[in-house]
Design an enzyme around this catalytic site. Structure first.
Site, PDB file in Angstrom:
ATOM      1  N   GLU A 298       0.584  -1.046   0.024  1.00  0.00           N
ATOM      2  CA  GLU A 298      -0.173   0.142   0.041  1.00  0.00           C
ATOM      3  C   GLU A 298       0.592   1.183   0.001  1.00  0.00           C
ATOM      4  O   GLU A 298       1.891   1.409   0.574  1.00  0.00           O
ATOM      5  CB  GLU A 298      -0.911   0.095   1.099  1.00  0.00           C
ATOM      6  N   GLU A 352     -13.894   5.531  -0.712  1.00  0.00           N
ATOM      7  CA  GLU A 352     -14.686   4.745   0.080  1.00  0.00           C
ATOM      8  C   GLU A 352     -15.310   5.406   1.129  1.00  0.00           C
ATOM      9  O   GLU A 352     -14.557   5.594   2.302  1.00  0.00           O
ATOM     10  CB  GLU A 352     -13.942   3.600   0.675  1.00  0.00           C
ATOM     11  N   LYS A 355     -15.532   4.299   5.198  1.00  0.00           N
ATOM     12  CA  LYS A 355     -14.381   3.922   5.975  1.00  0.00           C
ATOM     13  C   LYS A 355     -14.407   4.962   7.147  1.00  0.00           C
ATOM     14  O   LYS A 355     -14.670   5.992   7.274  1.00  0.00           O
ATOM     15  CB  LYS A 355     -13.117   4.197   5.344  1.00  0.00           C
ATOM     16  N   GLU A 361      -9.049   9.220   5.164  1.00  0.00           N
ATOM     17  CA  GLU A 361      -9.207   7.632   4.994  1.00  0.00           C
ATOM     18  C   GLU A 361     -10.402   7.269   3.912  1.00  0.00           C
ATOM     19  O   GLU A 361     -10.309   6.188   3.307  1.00  0.00           O
ATOM     20  CB  GLU A 361      -9.862   7.022   6.397  1.00  0.00           C
TER      21      GLU A 361
END
Length: 411
Positions: A298, A352, A355, A361
């Site tokens: 990541e 997203e 999250k 985030e």
């Protein structure tokens, strides 16, 4: 980043909350169906002939495909997006059957994951083999699964029992692969947070935290024996966010700068990510191993954040990921390992919206859920519109013929 929970939503549930203008009801007339077919046909032709598509024909970066959101396109539509971008390496945080089924008979390679909540159960060889049979073996070879991650960032957590169970779980899953004859095509590993390092500067002095080292030594032995990679989640953004006044922005964004010279090796580092990666290599070497490959599982940069999250904006995200992609396509290595291309999975495919945590985030995605780029780095893919099931079958057939025809012309 944190471990992501598996999504067991049905296709209908995953389609809720999207733009109503994109859906086609069963009562729609045949004329609407024809318009959809024409739209999809000419969209594919335009995409394949566009300069953007040709420029990314050899894109080799991997992408993290997380699904902690209630507005993402279906995996089947995502398949077309990734194929239009020619991204052929995808990392999941689970083994979502909807995703793995959607990508049947494609060239996309998958890393699938066992969530932290299921790691301890994998210590049982029977359960480990059942998991591999249900989530991996059944899809091979039609879906290309090449790696299983057992847990995510476990050694920097507070669950001592989970830390103790991680390696036995990894060994159990590996033995299941051996028993099923899959160990030559699928490897097993786990992903670590960069915080496992106790020292990272200079890179040559990289070392693991003492409280983590006791777990890592036998894990490294396992990697050495099985030739599986050591995965690290590395985010220069976190260093900049924590101390923006003292961390040079150019150094974390791969922009021109004088760099930092390691006083021990005299190697010069012009970016933080490579320094972090070489610190991990040094820490592994300090524990007696020089034969283990380190991959970046990541890395990324958020395009939006809370007021107390400096640097989280689309401008810096575009610079970081754009420059990173250029270096990956150059097959560039680090100063310590200049002839070993940095193997990287960017986080993440989509923003997203569910999250938890700070706003950043929810904003690491290269794309918005509607398929539009979150910012411009030259990745302009094709996300098919929502259609009825019958129309989808025809659209996909026509699109496949177009893709095949254009590929033969370009060959």
């Amino acid at each position: 980043m944190r471990a992501q929970k598996s999504k067991n939503q049905s296709e209908k549930e995953k389609e809720r909350g999207r733009r109503s203008s994109g859906s086609i009801k069963s009562s729609d007339s045949n004329s609407w169906r024809c318009q959809d077919l024409h739209f999809s046909f000419f969209s594919c032709v335009f995409l394949l002939l566009s300069c953007e598509f040709l420029q990314i024909e050899s894109l080799s970066v991997g992408i993290n495909y997380g699904q902690i959101a209630n507005n993402l396109p279906s995996p089947h539509r995502v398949k077309w997006l990734l194929q239009s971008l020619n991204i052929k390496r995808v990392k999941l945080y689970d083994a979502d059957p909807n995703v793995l089924t959607a990508f049947l008979n494609t060239e996309v390679e998958f890393i699938v994951g066992i969530g932290n909540e299921n790691v301890s159960a994998m210590v049982d060889p029977v359960k480990a083999q059942a998991w591999v049979q249900q989530h991996v073996q059944v899809y091979l070879p039609n879906t290309r699964i090449t790696c299983i991650t057992v847990g995510n960032e476990i050694y920097t957590g507070n669950d001592t029992a989970l830390k103790t169970n991680l390696l036995p779980a990894i060994q159990s899953v590996y033995q299941a692969l051996v028993t099923l004859g899959l160990d030559k095509q699928v490897n097993v590993t786990t992903a670590h947070k960069l915080d496992i390092l106790g020292s990272s500067y200079p890179p040559s002095a990289g070392s693991f935290r003492p409280d983590v080292a006791e777990y890592l030594q036998p894990l490294l032995n396992f990697h050495s024996i099985t030739k599986s990679p050591f995965l690290i989640n590395a985010y220069p953004y976190f260093a900049y966010k924590a101390n923006p006044g003292n961390v040079p922005l150019e150094y974390v964004l791969f922009q021109p700068n004088a760099g930092v010279t390691d006083p021990n090796t005299k190697l010069n580092y012009d970016n933080m990510l490579y320094a972090q990666l070489d610190s991990v290599y040094a820490a592994i070497q300090a524990m007696g191993h020089t034969d283990i490959e380190v991959k970046i599982s990541e890395t990324g940069w958020p395009s939006k954040g809370d007021p107390d999250e400096p640097g989280a904006n689309p401008q810096y995200a575009a610079i970081y990921n754009g420059n990173l992609l250029q270096r990956i396509e150059m097959k560039q290595g680090t100063p310590l390992k200049p002839y070993v291309p940095v193997d990287t999975y960017v986080f993440a495919l989509f923003n997203e919206d569910m999250k938890p945590g700070p706003a950043s985030e929810r904003n690491y995605g290269l794309f918005n859920p509607d398929g539009s780029p979150a910012y411009n780095i030259g990745l302009n893919g094709y996300l098919p519109p929502l259609t009825s099931d019958a129309t989808t079958m025809v659209v996909n057939l026509v699109s496949l013929l177009v893709f095949t025809s254009i590929a033969m012309i370009l060959a």
